[in-house]
Design a protein around this motif. Sequence first.
Motif, short mmCIF file in Angstrom:
data_model
loop_
_atom_site.label_atom_id
_atom_site.label_comp_id
_atom_site.label_asym_id
_atom_site.label_seq_id
_atom_site.Cartn_x
_atom_site.Cartn_y
_atom_site.Cartn_z
N MET A 113 -16.79 -22.70 5.65
CA MET A 113 -18.58 -23.38 6.04
C MET A 113 -19.35 -22.29 6.14
O MET A 113 -20.87 -22.04 5.92
N TYR A 114 -18.87 -21.37 7.74
CA TYR A 114 -19.25 -20.87 7.80
C TYR A 114 -18.81 -19.36 7.77
O TYR A 114 -20.17 -18.52 6.53
N GLN A 118 -22.87 -21.62 4.55
CA GLN A 118 -23.20 -23.01 4.77
C GLN A 118 -23.74 -23.42 5.87
O GLN A 118 -24.03 -24.41 6.27
N LEU A 119 -23.41 -22.17 7.13
CA LEU A 119 -23.84 -22.52 8.63
C LEU A 119 -24.08 -21.53 8.93
O LEU A 119 -22.96 -20.80 8.40
N TYR A 123 -18.98 -23.38 13.98
CA TYR A 123 -19.80 -25.05 14.33
C TYR A 123 -19.72 -25.32 15.70
O TYR A 123 -20.63 -25.72 16.11
N ALA A 159 -26.85 -31.45 9.85
CA ALA A 159 -25.73 -30.82 9.57
C ALA A 159 -24.91 -30.86 10.37
O ALA A 159 -23.60 -30.92 9.59
N LEU A 240 -27.24 -21.92 -0.33
CA LEU A 240 -26.71 -23.31 0.12
C LEU A 240 -26.46 -24.26 -1.14
O LEU A 240 -27.41 -24.49 -2.00
N THR A 243 -21.05 -29.48 -0.54
CA THR A 243 -19.42 -29.45 0.22
C THR A 243 -19.55 -30.51 0.37
O THR A 243 -19.48 -31.67 1.10
N GLY A 303 -25.22 -28.94 4.15
CA GLY A 303 -25.58 -26.86 5.46
C GLY A 303 -27.13 -26.92 5.50
O GLY A 303 -27.79 -28.13 5.70
N ARG A 305 -29.62 -23.37 6.73
CA ARG A 305 -29.24 -22.39 6.86
C ARG A 305 -31.41 -21.68 7.55
O ARG A 305 -31.75 -22.27 7.17
#
Length: 306
Positions: A113-114, A118-119, A123, A159, A240, A243, A303, A305
């Motif tokens: 995700m990073y 998406q992040l 995390y 998120a 974006l 997920t 996600g 942003r």
Amino acid sequence: MARVPLGRSLTLSPRLKHNGVTSAYCNFRLPGSRHSPASASQVAEIMDLEWYEKSEETHASQIELLETSSTQEPLNPSEPFCPRDCMVPVVFPGPVSQEGCCQFTCELLKHIMYQRQQLPLPYEQLKNFYRKPSPQAEEMLKKKPRATTEVSSRKCQQAVAELESVLSHLEDFFARTLVPRVLILLGGNSLSPKEFYELDLSLLAPYSMDQSLSTAACLRRLFRAIFMADAFSELQAPPLMGTIIMAQGHRDCGEDWFQPKLNYRVPSRGHKLTVTLSCGRPSIRTTAWEDYIWFQAPVTLKGFRE
């Protein structure tokens, strides 16, 4: 030690170019940096995700990562997010625990995700960014209009809360059943995602914690293998995307949060990174997986942003 196959160039992924790994692996000093280039011993322990180093102390002699490789396929113009399929096999010289398998899954989800933007931050950093802002974060927030700051804060908290919920339920799921395979699907839907990533745990034979290798050591070798395979550098910057998490479990495991998908078929299109883990021990017989079905998380991670 992991080796890059001959003929392949080692290109850093877009996210790694901004977090200090660049200076370590390329052995140069970033402009304005007070730190000297990293030594070879330091390079061996550098990871994209900083929290691994804080998890626990381990002995380097526990694990020798066998050679990792990747296979490439020609670019399909109709799939802008899938320039290749990448295979990353990782062999550990001993057993791992069921808890370790769960940790591999959770950390891979955070990492993807990073890496796929998406992040905006890893995390663990994102969790603390709004809870305990650093001086730099506070200064950044001051420069934004108050309404914008409040909206960003709410989106970030949502998120993080959604991801925390999925991670918590993954722990419960792994406690109920063996999990031979996990899919992380980005964009589209569960049948036709834009990108999908697979973690294959079917060759592992989980043991109890006291009989297993250190999970932290295994994580470091796992992510070093992914880094050396250079799985993300050629991907275009995505929008974006939702997920979706799919995991295989025993049909009678009693799971009530993940939803069973009896006739689900793994997608055949979309960028695919497959990480296959094995431990050099006798694996579970293929026939043992006949009563295992796919389960889908009821939450689609949206996600965040800035």
